[in-house]
Structure formats: structure tokens, C-alpha cells
Design a protein around this motif. Structure first.
Motif, mmCIF file in Angstrom:
data_model
loop_
_atom_site.group_PDB
_atom_site.id
_atom_site.type_symbol
_atom_site.label_atom_id
_atom_site.label_comp_id
_atom_site.label_asym_id
_atom_site.label_seq_id
_atom_site.Cartn_x
_atom_site.Cartn_y
_atom_site.Cartn_z
ATOM 1 N N VAL A 69 52.584 15.859 113.092
ATOM 2 C CA VAL A 69 51.912 14.651 112.669
ATOM 3 C C VAL A 69 50.467 14.817 112.719
ATOM 4 O O VAL A 69 49.606 14.507 112.248
ATOM 5 C CB VAL A 69 52.570 13.380 113.583
ATOM 6 N N ALA A 70 49.961 15.335 114.198
ATOM 7 C CA ALA A 70 48.643 15.376 114.600
ATOM 8 C C ALA A 70 47.947 16.413 113.552
ATOM 9 O O ALA A 70 46.781 15.929 113.064
ATOM 10 C CB ALA A 70 48.433 15.894 116.040
ATOM 11 N N LEU A 71 48.553 17.368 113.125
ATOM 12 C CA LEU A 71 47.862 18.207 112.274
ATOM 13 C C LEU A 71 47.665 17.707 110.746
ATOM 14 O O LEU A 71 46.798 17.814 110.091
ATOM 15 C CB LEU A 71 48.730 19.521 112.087
ATOM 16 N N ALA A 72 48.931 16.786 110.452
ATOM 17 C CA ALA A 72 48.736 16.098 109.409
ATOM 18 C C ALA A 72 47.514 15.226 109.436
ATOM 19 O O ALA A 72 46.746 14.895 108.332
ATOM 20 C CB ALA A 72 49.918 15.524 109.163
ATOM 21 N N VAL A 73 47.465 14.400 110.487
ATOM 22 C CA VAL A 73 46.278 13.392 110.510
ATOM 23 C C VAL A 73 44.974 14.094 110.540
ATOM 24 O O VAL A 73 44.149 13.341 109.879
ATOM 25 C CB VAL A 73 46.372 12.566 111.917
ATOM 26 N N ALA A 74 44.826 15.200 111.079
ATOM 27 C CA ALA A 74 43.781 16.077 110.829
ATOM 28 C C ALA A 74 43.341 16.604 109.710
ATOM 29 O O ALA A 74 42.470 17.380 109.470
ATOM 30 C CB ALA A 74 43.635 16.952 111.957
#
Length: 235
Positions: A69-74
Motif C-alpha cells: 500500500v505504501a509503494l502504491a501511495v508513493a
């Protein structure tokens, strides 16, 4: 190998070895009984090392819904791939926990404390204060994800780094921040094994503490997302 299978296998290895060291330390009549937090922290670091090293070239070795999820948010990982990755990670976490139980099943029979048995599957707070426990999980996951994003820049893919720095990162978080909630930092490490605790025929077990289960899930997802937002802020 398909990336989703890579995430499944990598997460299964991580949970098998990570929860395995907890079982070795906590359950009665094991070779590692009562060897302490340092052994648990080191064992989890090695579990991360093995999981990441094994599948980094296949899937990027997220092995954690909070990381995906964090990589997608970034903006560094497609949102449409997140559900598949998360499903593979959760199933891998369940498989790893099941294998751990299979290996240590005789020691569950000789261990009397139901809380100890639960602790080999999932985390729990040393002092139960849900707001404070939530903050602990948010901060620990923020440190984990922000450091990972810093390690893999500019490509922002876990496959771009060796596994050892991530293992050392988890070791550092464990010995520094692990005393409050057990530093879950991942739904695949906490919720997936908790589900297995609920369904496996473990003798003398208690309930799976569903009143606390949301804390490591929500805390890790918030912490990871905040780390991604902080990392992508313009200087």
C-alpha cells in the motif's frame, strides 16, 4: 515464477521462521525456551532476510500489505496490483503459521498458558492501552517503510536492494521499539496467523483476542501510508 506466488512463498517463509523463533522461546520443553527478546528480534530479522532474499527477484519481496500500500501511495507500485499482492501475502502468512504449528505441535500440548500459545501466532500489548498501542504500531511501521523507501530510491522496488539491510532494519526496530506491542508492522504477520490460531485444533487455547486484532492492522497501514507521504513530500 509468478509474482503472486513469490509473495505467497516469501511471506510463508517469513512467518514460518519469525513465528517459529517466538514458539522456540515461549513454548515449554523447546531448545530455546526462555532465551528472551534479543533472540526473538534476531530471529525475526533472519526471517525477513530469508523471505526477502528468496523472492526479491520474482516479486520485489513486499511480503507485507503495508509495504504494498505504501509503494502504491508513493506512486511506485500500481494500485491494481495491490489486491492480488495483499491476498497472496495473507495466504502466505496463514500457510507459514500453519507450518510453524505443525512443527511445534507437541510443545503446544505441554504448554499450559493459553496466552503464551496465542503469542506464538500474533502480537499483543505489554500494557493494554489501545490508543497508545496504535501509536506504537504506527511509529514502528513508519520507521520500517520510510527506511525501506530510502534504501531502494530511486527505483522504489524492493528487488533493487540486498536483503541484509532490511533484516538489520527489522532487528533495530525490534530491540528498540518492540517492547510495547511486539512490533507487528504487517497484517500478514499478525492477522493471518491470528486467523490460523482461531481455526487450528490447538489444545487449551484461548480466544484469538479479536478486540485487539485491528490495532496492528490499522496501525501498520497508517504508518506505511504516512511514511510514503513523508518520503514523497517536495523538499
Amino acid at each position: 515464477m509468478n509474482p503472486l506466488m513469490g509473495e505467497f512463498i516469501g511471506t510463508a517463509l517469513l512467518v514460518l521462521l519469525g513465528n517459529g523463533v517466538v514458539a522456540n522461546v515461549l513454548l515449554k520443553n523447546t531448545k530455546g525456551h526462555n532465551s528472551g527478546l534479543i533472540v526473538v528480534a534476531f530471529g525475526w530479522a533472519m526471517a525477513v532476510f530469508v523471505g526477502v532474499f528468496s523472492v526479491a527477484a520474482i516479486s520485489g519481496a513486499h511480503l507485507n500489505p503495508a509495504v504494498s500500500v505504501a509503494l502504491a501511495v508513493a506512486g511506485k507500485f500500481p494500485w491494481d496490483k495491490v489486491p492480488g499482492y495483499v491476498a497472496a501475502q495473507m495466504l502466505g502468512g496463514m500457510a507459514g503459521a500453519g507450518l510453524m504449528w505443525l512443527i511445534y505441535r507437541k510443545h503446544y500440548e505441554t504448554t499450559d498458558c493459553a496466552d503464551t500459545k496465542l503469542a506464538t501466532f500474533c502480537t499483543g500489548p505489554a500494557i493494554r492501552s489501545l490508543p497508545g498501542n496504535l501509536v506504537s504500531e504506527i511509529v514502528a511501521t513508519f520507521v520500517l517503510v520510510f527506511a525501506i523507501l530510502s534504501m531502494v530510491a530511486p527505483k522504489m522496488s524492493l528487488g533493487a536492494i540486498d536483503a541484509l539491510p532490511v533484516a538489520l532494519l527489522v532487528l533495530g526496530i525490534g530491540v528498540s521499539l518492540g517492547g510495547t506491542t511486539g512490533y507487528a508492522m504487517s497484517p500478514a504477520r499478525d492477522l493471518a496467523p491470528r486467523i490460523m490460531h482461531a481455526i487450528l485444533p490447538i489444545p487449551g487455547k484461548r480466544d484469538s483476542d479479536w478486540g485487539y486484532a485491528w490495532v496492528p492492522v490499522v496501525g501498520s497501514l497508517i504508518g506505511g501510508a504516512l511514511a510514503a507521504l513523508a518520503f514523497t513530500l517536495p523538499l
